[in-house]
Design an enzyme around this catalytic site. Sequence first.
Site, PDB file in Angstrom:
ATOM      1  N   TYR A 174       0.837  -1.205   0.000  1.00 57.36           N
ATOM      2  CA  TYR A 174       0.000   0.000   0.000  1.00 57.36           C
ATOM      3  C   TYR A 174       0.868   1.249   0.000  1.00 57.36           C
ATOM      4  O   TYR A 174       1.950   1.262   0.563  1.00 57.36           O
ATOM      5  CB  TYR A 174      -0.980   0.043   1.176  1.00 57.36           C
ATOM      6  N   MET A 176       1.534   5.287   0.984  1.00 49.87           N
ATOM      7  CA  MET A 176       1.149   6.193   2.078  1.00 49.87           C
ATOM      8  C   MET A 176       1.824   7.548   1.982  1.00 49.87           C
ATOM      9  O   MET A 176       2.830   7.709   1.300  1.00 49.87           O
ATOM     10  CB  MET A 176       1.425   5.556   3.439  1.00 49.87           C
TER      11      MET A 176
HETATM   12  O1  76R Z   1      14.612   0.618   8.752  1.00 48.75           O
HETATM   13  C1  76R Z   1      14.571   0.138   9.889  1.00 48.75           C
HETATM   14  O2  76R Z   1      14.279  -1.053  10.145  1.00 48.75           O
HETATM   15  C2  76R Z   1      14.824   1.079  11.041  1.00 48.75           C
HETATM   16  C3  76R Z   1      13.629   1.464  11.733  1.00 48.75           C
HETATM   17  C4  76R Z   1      12.482   1.884  10.815  1.00 48.75           C
HETATM   18  C5  76R Z   1      12.385   3.052  10.042  1.00 48.75           C
HETATM   19  C6  76R Z   1      13.383   4.169   9.907  1.00 48.75           C
HETATM   20  C7  76R Z   1      11.268   1.133  10.581  1.00 48.75           C
HETATM   21  C8  76R Z   1      11.001  -0.100  11.161  1.00 48.75           C
HETATM   22  N1  76R Z   1      10.467   1.834   9.726  1.00 48.75           N
HETATM   23  C9  76R Z   1      11.115   3.004   9.372  1.00 48.75           C
HETATM   24  C10 76R Z   1      10.656   3.984   8.505  1.00 48.75           C
HETATM   25 MN1  76R Z   1       8.601   1.315   9.110  1.00 48.75          MN
HETATM   26  N2  76R Z   1       6.774   0.772   8.468  1.00 48.75           N
HETATM   27  C11 76R Z   1       5.847   1.589   7.866  1.00 48.75           C
HETATM   28  C12 76R Z   1       4.599   0.909   7.807  1.00 48.75           C
HETATM   29  O3  76R Z   1       0.802   1.021   8.365  1.00 48.75           O
HETATM   30  C13 76R Z   1       1.424   1.942   8.918  1.00 48.75           C
HETATM   31  O4  76R Z   1       0.958   2.513   9.942  1.00 48.75           O
HETATM   32  C14 76R Z   1       2.744   2.401   8.379  1.00 48.75           C
HETATM   33  C15 76R Z   1       3.307   1.528   7.293  1.00 48.75           C
HETATM   34  C16 76R Z   1       4.783  -0.351   8.357  1.00 48.75           C
HETATM   35  C17 76R Z   1       3.746  -1.446   8.518  1.00 48.75           C
HETATM   36  C18 76R Z   1       6.160  -0.427   8.779  1.00 48.75           C
HETATM   37  C19 76R Z   1       6.734  -1.538   9.392  1.00 48.75           C
HETATM   38  N3  76R Z   1       8.414   3.086   8.099  1.00 48.75           N
HETATM   39  C20 76R Z   1       9.385   4.028   7.955  1.00 48.75           C
HETATM   40  C21 76R Z   1       8.870   5.121   7.155  1.00 48.75           C
HETATM   41  C22 76R Z   1       9.537   6.437   6.830  1.00 48.75           C
HETATM   42  C23 76R Z   1      10.577   6.451   5.798  1.00 48.75           C
HETATM   43  C24 76R Z   1      11.277   7.811   5.852  1.00 48.75           C
HETATM   44  O5  76R Z   1      10.691   8.830   6.209  1.00 48.75           O
HETATM   45  O6  76R Z   1      12.469   7.812   5.543  1.00 48.75           O
HETATM   46  C25 76R Z   1       7.562   4.804   6.837  1.00 48.75           C
HETATM   47  C26 76R Z   1       6.608   5.607   5.970  1.00 48.75           C
HETATM   48  C27 76R Z   1       7.298   3.535   7.444  1.00 48.75           C
HETATM   49  C28 76R Z   1       6.078   2.882   7.379  1.00 48.75           C
HETATM   50  N4  76R Z   1       8.826  -0.449  10.139  1.00 48.75           N
HETATM   51  C29 76R Z   1       9.903  -0.892  10.876  1.00 48.75           C
HETATM   52  C30 76R Z   1       7.944  -1.533  10.039  1.00 48.75           C
HETATM   53  C31 76R Z   1       8.523  -2.664  10.724  1.00 48.75           C
HETATM   54  C32 76R Z   1       7.896  -4.048  10.806  1.00 48.75           C
HETATM   55  C33 76R Z   1       9.734  -2.252  11.262  1.00 48.75           C
HETATM   56  C34 76R Z   1      10.710  -3.073  12.097  1.00 48.75           C
HETATM   57  C35 76R Z   1      11.980  -3.275  11.347  1.00 48.75           C
HETATM   58  C36 76R Z   1      12.254  -4.701  10.986  1.00 48.75           C
HETATM   59  O7  76R Z   1      11.922  -5.602  11.757  1.00 48.75           O
HETATM   60  O8  76R Z   1      12.841  -4.906   9.892  1.00 48.75           O
END
Ligand code: 76R
Length: 278
Positions: A174, A176
């Site tokens: 999806y 966002m």
């Molecule tokens: O990259 C990393 O693993 C470090 C921590 C981390 C960051 C920086 C991380 C971890 N995310 C990051 C950035 Mn994420 N993520 C989403 C969604 O549905 C929703 O509410 C949001 C959709 C999910 C499900 C998800 C899952 N993440 C981001 C960013 C910003 C990018 C930017 O601005 O540079 C977005 C939009 C975003 C959205 N995130 C994690 C997860 C999961 C499962 C993790 C744990 C890391 C892992 O286990 O690999």
Amino acid sequence: MNRPHHTQNLPEPSVISQEGWHCSHYYYSFDRSDVRGLTAEELAIARQEFADVLNASENGPERLQVSIVSGHKADFGLMIMDPNPLTIDRAHQRLLNTRLGSSLSSTYSFVSVTEISEYVPTIEQYAARLVAEGEDEGGPSYEAKINAYKQREPIMRKQRLTPDFPEWPATCFYPMNKIRLPNANWFMMDHPERNKLMAEHARSGMEFAGKVHQLITTSVGLDDWEWGVTLWARNPEYLKDIVYRMRFDEASAKYAEFGPFYTSYIATPEDVLHHCGI
Ligand code: 76R
């Protein structure tokens, strides 16, 4: 020849990523009335061609994943990654140029690139975070955590920029945005504040270790939304669990808005044809 001063340290013009890969998601549906017009022999050739184009080929993209889509948004989807965006698009065009191509309608696509998020801590930032959380700087537990992070960091880096697809059966894609409203504007917050919210977000993500893999690709400047979220899950129920859990993180609760969700199941091209009755 004297080059203008301002171009001196610039890379050669190119479509190839300097770091990481391009990533596109494509969704298609079959037009059955068209397929029914084929003779049995034509259909056999068409099916073979469909499978050949989608099964890994030498000049094809670095990554290509096929999945069967749930619901009427599409019949199947492709997620394709490569340093060259034209190699990705070529795979899509090759599919359209097969015999079954004229029976396919493209229902959605999403264009993005991989990157290391600005919120992924460097070793130094990770160390500072440990101290802020009360770890004894230089103590055995602090040292053990730093060393573990140093070992993990290059692997995580590779997984974010040039990922391998996890071998799990369920996937969800999806798009966002982070919203820009007067009372909730993500882009008006300073970096430390955003960093704090993203750290909270990452902690709730880490609770799903072993159940969900995520790949966040960036589409700012490239497509209609700011990020693409691709999730792979050991079981589809974890897709529901993680997205629900994250709705309560301030980064999502207050600042996120979402596009359409495409839930699909990893399949071979042959599985797709069989499943769709083509
Ligand atoms: O990259 C990393 O693993 C470090 C921590 C981390 C960051 C920086 C991380 C971890 N995310 C990051 C950035 Mn994420 N993520 C989403 C969604 O549905 C929703 O509410 C949001 C959709 C999910 C499900 C998800 C899952 N993440 C981001 C960013 C910003 C990018 C930017 O601005 O540079 C977005 C939009 C975003 C959205 N995130 C994690 C997860 C999961 C499962 C993790 C744990 C890391 C892992 O286990 O690999």
